[in-house]
Design a protein around this motif. Structure first.
Motif, PDB file in Angstrom:
ATOM      1  N   GLY A  80      35.703  53.816   7.760  1.00 59.35           N
ATOM      2  CA  GLY A  80      36.839  53.624   6.874  1.00 59.35           C
ATOM      3  C   GLY A  80      36.954  54.629   5.756  1.00 59.35           C
ATOM      4  N   THR A  81      36.244  55.748   5.805  1.00 60.35           N
ATOM      5  CA  THR A  81      36.317  56.767   4.766  1.00 60.35           C
ATOM      6  C   THR A  81      36.878  58.057   5.349  1.00 60.35           C
ATOM      7  OG1 THR A  81      34.135  57.792   5.122  1.00 60.35           O
ATOM      8  CG2 THR A  81      34.200  55.763   3.830  1.00 60.35           C
ATOM      9  N   ASP A  82      37.135  59.016   4.491  1.00 63.39           N
ATOM     10  CA  ASP A  82      37.622  60.321   4.949  1.00 63.39           C
ATOM     11  C   ASP A  82      36.515  61.148   5.586  1.00 63.39           C
ATOM     12  OD1 ASP A  82      40.137  59.740   3.999  1.00 63.39           O
ATOM     13  OD2 ASP A  82      39.760  60.619   2.025  1.00 63.39           O
ATOM     14  N   ASN A  83      35.275  60.675   5.463  1.00 63.84           N
ATOM     15  CA  ASN A  83      34.121  61.376   6.037  1.00 63.84           C
ATOM     16  C   ASN A  83      33.396  60.408   6.960  1.00 63.84           C
ATOM     17  OD1 ASN A  83      34.176  63.851   4.137  1.00 63.84           O
ATOM     18  ND2 ASN A  83      34.158  62.107   2.731  1.00 63.84           N
ATOM     19  N   PRO A  84      33.861  60.231   8.189  1.00 61.22           N
ATOM     20  CA  PRO A  84      33.300  59.203   9.073  1.00 61.22           C
ATOM     21  C   PRO A  84      31.850  59.440   9.481  1.00 61.22           C
ATOM     22  CG  PRO A  84      34.869  60.593  10.246  1.00 61.22           C
ATOM     23  CD  PRO A  84      35.004  60.954   8.806  1.00 61.22           C
ATOM     24  N   ARG A 112      28.569  55.136  -0.611  1.00 61.15           N
ATOM     25  CA  ARG A 112      29.517  55.556  -1.633  1.00 61.15           C
ATOM     26  C   ARG A 112      28.733  56.026  -2.860  1.00 61.15           C
ATOM     27  NH1 ARG A 112      34.549  53.876  -0.014  1.00 61.15           N
ATOM     28  NH2 ARG A 112      34.601  52.085   1.414  1.00 61.15           N
ATOM     29  N   ILE A 113      29.193  57.111  -3.458  1.00 58.62           N
ATOM     30  CA  ILE A 113      28.552  57.665  -4.658  1.00 58.62           C
ATOM     31  C   ILE A 113      29.529  57.561  -5.824  1.00 58.62           C
ATOM     32  CG2 ILE A 113      27.674  59.761  -5.758  1.00 58.62           C
ATOM     33  CD1 ILE A 113      26.601  60.614  -3.053  1.00 58.62           C
ATOM     34  N   TYR A 114      29.014  57.124  -6.959  1.00 55.14           N
ATOM     35  CA  TYR A 114      29.813  56.970  -8.167  1.00 55.14           C
ATOM     36  C   TYR A 114      29.214  57.828  -9.279  1.00 55.14           C
ATOM     37  CZ  TYR A 114      31.813  52.948  -5.747  1.00 55.14           C
ATOM     38  OH  TYR A 114      32.434  52.142  -4.834  1.00 55.14           O
ATOM     39  N   ILE A 170      33.175  59.259  -6.278  1.00 55.02           N
ATOM     40  CA  ILE A 170      33.431  60.678  -6.038  1.00 55.02           C
ATOM     41  C   ILE A 170      33.168  61.081  -4.597  1.00 55.02           C
ATOM     42  CG2 ILE A 170      32.977  61.350  -8.433  1.00 55.02           C
ATOM     43  CD1 ILE A 170      30.205  62.364  -7.464  1.00 55.02           C
ATOM     44  N   PHE A 171      32.534  60.191  -3.822  1.00 51.15           N
ATOM     45  CA  PHE A 171      32.234  60.548  -2.432  1.00 51.15           C
ATOM     46  C   PHE A 171      31.979  59.272  -1.637  1.00 51.15           C
ATOM     47  CE2 PHE A 171      29.014  61.338   0.883  1.00 51.15           C
ATOM     48  CZ  PHE A 171      29.722  62.243   1.674  1.00 51.15           C
TER      49      PHE A 171
END
Length: 720
Positions: free
Chosen positions: A541-545, A520-522, A535-536
């Motif tokens: 479990g994310t929109d970008n598996p 995860r990027i903040y 932001i990513f």
């Protein structure tokens, strides 16, 4: 039973390890910077926070400036009927752990920090921003459980050697405390060399005591009492009066906050300089209202050996846990010029649980005195403030015997977001005398008193610090086997670009673990000491598996400053114990958080008449400045400028006030609206002169765009 075996192992190690035959400078320190609580530890075995500028240490939350809570720990050891190596006899012999006693009574032998893995490298536009901290680590050991261990050994002129071990964790539920294991061994070694000067002396009536004072916190002092004080306005309290009745109980997730833990903690009270407002929480009444001192800082006792032969926990220790006037103590003056009457006084009072000059007690200082004395130090009139007073003993230690004490030190309280929300609502009522709420309290009820509202929210910090201590106790009782997060990426790079900011990272060493989740990027805008937003994300479990190792921030806005961090996370399948709440764990943001900005940087301009100044006019008024660049209210941008130029800023009458050498090849440059003489600009008309300092060619056509010496002047209007 498991805890007792851990203590036994510690004791065996303490006895079996040979002391390092080396001398460590008294000024040496090691810094731990991996969690929300960050601090330093000193070679001589105790910490004094004064760094010749301010009181430094125990910063929480560490990403924000001026969050130091530490002041000083007064630390004594003493014994009875002592004969030193020269044959001099003492009824009581006492040593004070302070830098001035080094080489005389204290002999630092070892200070090192061990890391579980190599600290990540973080780059912003090619600049290694982690380079200044690489000397923090002395050794890498992948087999340790904590993220950091500090080992500290100090010989003393008493022949009682201190072996101090500090454990620090970066797991998100355990990163705001340090577990400290103090093992005192009768080695008979009274100096730096490995010769044993007192091989046959039993140390009788060994007692150990400390008075710890917290300045909670450095930023809050600007509201409460002007410059940072030394704990002068801190309230002190304690818990655990009935610890013996609960000592065998287990703390669970269903009941994680208990008040039977042996602990003492402090928070900021009313000052005697600024009496305009109720100062609990130190609300910024001249600004946004943000609570600048919601912190609660303190210590809890996790274990005390019953005797050198019984390493089970003694529920009747410490002999005192309460408060004492900050600077009221006998002055033992040093061992080279010993003052034995003062040693006797120190032993019979501070080390034995009897308050010196009567200025101390075993009760809850706040509950006894707050109503009658709103300003804490006026209870005893010691401007040095109030100490949390803890004393242990006595024990008789034969040669080779040892005693172990385990404590946790932590800081907690309202989050920055809550401190802003509560403070903003309080400030609204402060500015409007007719605003009587209602104000919602933590328990869901309401009040029409803005100060009651503020204070009740600040006092939730009491539960927060008790929760911190309970997690530390569960960690200790588990033998430090708390669930672990994945390791962070070993390299994180941020690169400014013309149309995007590129982020890339190396794979986490945990990426092959079956419970690995992803990344995860903040991002934060304007400054690094503010709220970061996700932001990513990629992985489970994310929109970008699909797990990737790069991301382009295409939503950045030209002229804004951007800061980032990346964490690796797992799916939480390893986090099912009572150590902390269940669910996904992530690596610490402090490993990869950038503290230098990245920007969208456009190419060099192509014509002088394209240069723009933004904003223009520039409004000095605060409400207007907030609409210009987020959290960078003093910022003025120069756009479409030559890649190599000198920017000179003049008043309307021709006085040069600022000069900027722009040489990074881009078409952007920022100015903080401060003159070269560190003065803030005033309203008026300014002339900004741009002069090309090198010939600049189009990188694609080789056409000469700017000739050295080309120049243009633009107007900047500043309005109040």
């Amino acid at each position: 039973m498991f805890k007792q075996s851990i203590i036994a192992i510690i004791a065996i190690l303490a006895l079996g390890l040979n002391l390092v035959n080396a001398q460590v400078q008294s000024t040496e320190k090691r810094y731990i910077r991996i969690g929300s609580l960050q601090s330093h530890f000193s070679a001589y075995g105790s910490e004094r926070a004064w760094n010749n500028r301010y009181y430094e240490g125990l910063r929480w939350p560490a990403e924000y400036p001026m969050q130091d809570n530490s002041v000083i720990k007064r630390f004594w050891i003493g014994c009875e009927d002592f004969k030193d190596e020269l044959g001099s006899s003492y009824e009581k012999y006492v040593i004070y752990f302070a830098a001035s006693f080094v080489d005389e009574a204290l002999f630092p032998m070892e200070l090192k920090q061990i890391a579980k893995f190599e600290p990540p490298y973080v780059y912003v536009d090619g600049n290694n921003i982690t380079a200044p901290y690489m000397d923090d680590i002395d050794e890498i050991n992948p087999n340790i459980v904590p993220d950091r261990i500090i080992k500290n050994v100090v010989n003393t002129s008493m022949g009682l050697t201190l072996k101090r071990t500090i454990y620090a964790f970066s797991q998100q539920y355990h990163d705001n405390y340090y577990i400290k294991i103090f093992t005192f061994v009768n080695t008979g070694n009274t100096d730096y060399d490995d010769e044993i000067e007192l091989p046959n002396q039993t140390l009788k009536g060994v007692r150990i005591a400390w008075g710890t004072r917290y300045s909670v916190c450095r930023e809050g002092a600007t509201v409460i009492g002007g410059p940072q004080q030394w704990g002068k306005f801190s309230w002190t309290t304690r818990r655990g009066e009935d610890y013996a009745a609960h000592a065998t109980e287990q703390i669970t997730l269903n009941n994680p906050i208990v008040d039977w833990l042996r602990c003492g903690f402090q928070w900021a009270g009313q000052g005697d300089v600024n009496t305009v407002i109720d100062n609990i929480g130190a609300p910024d009444y001249t600004g946004t209202g943000r609570l600048k001192a919601p912190h609660h800082a303190g210590v809890a006792i996790l274990h005390v050996d019953k005797s050198p032969d019984d390493h089970s926990d003694d529920p009747n220790q410490p002999v005192v846990l309460g408060w004492h006037a900050g600077d009221k103590r006998p002055d033992i003056q040093g061992i080279s010029k010993p003052n034995e009457p003062q040693m006797i006084q120190t032993y019979n009072t501070l080390l034995s649980g009897s308050p010196y000059m009567g200025l101390g007690g075993n009760e809850r200082f706040d509950e006894k005195y707050m109503e009658s004395n709103p300003v804490p130090y006026t209870v005893h009139n010691d401007a040095g403030g109030t100490n949390i007073w803890v004393a242990y003993g006595p024990w008789d230690l034969a040669p080779g015997d040892s005693i172990t004490i385990v404590e946790v030190e932590g800081v907690s309280g309202l989050s920055r977001t809550m401190a802003e929300l509560i403070g903003k609502r309080w400030k609204k009522a402060y500015d409007d005398p007719n605003d009587n709420g209602p104000f919602e309290l933590p328990n869901g009820t309401t009040t029409d008193d803005k100060d009651v509202f503020k204070n009740e929210w600040v006092y939730t910090g009491k539960d927060s610090i008790l929760l911190t201590f309970s997690r530390a106790k569960r960690n200790y009782d588990m033998g430090f086997q708390i669930p672990q997060p994945p390791l962070p990426p070993p390299v994180f790079q941020v690169e400014s670009g013309g149309d995007l900011i590129k982020l890339s990272w190396a794979a986490s060493p945990s990426e092959g673990d079956p419970d690995f989740g992803g990344y995860r990027i903040y991002r934060a805008v304007g400054k690094p000491d503010t709220v970061f937003n996700e932001i990513f994300a990629c992985g489970k479990g994310t929109d970008n598996p699909e797990i990737v190792h790069s991301y382009n921030d295409v939503n950045a806005v030209r002229g804004y400053s951007y800061y980032y961090y990346i964490v690796a996370f797992n799916d939480g399948s390893n986090n099912q114990t009572d150590a902390n709440p269940h669910g996904s764990l992530h690596s610490s943001k402090y490993y990869t958080r950038t503290t230098e900005p990245a920007y969208l940087k456009r190419k060099s301009g192509t014509a002088l008449n394209q240069i723009r100044i933004v904003p223009n006019p520039y409004y000095i008024k605060a409400s207007a400045r907030e609409m210009q660049f987020p959290k960078e209210y003093d910022k003025i941008m120069f756009y479409n400028i030559p890649g190599k130029c000198k920017i000179s800023i003049y008043t309307e009458r021709g006085d040069l006030i600022a000069t900027i050498d722009h040489n990074d090849g881009s078409g952007d440059e920022a100015w903080n609206s401060i003159t070269d003489y560190r003065q803030v600009i005033v309203s008026g008309i300014y002339l900004v002169h741009f002069e090309v300092t090198e010939n600049i060619y189009d990188p694609e056509t080789s056409e000469l765009l700017f000739k050295k010496g080309d120049s243009i002047t633009k107007k900047l209007i500043v309005i109040r």
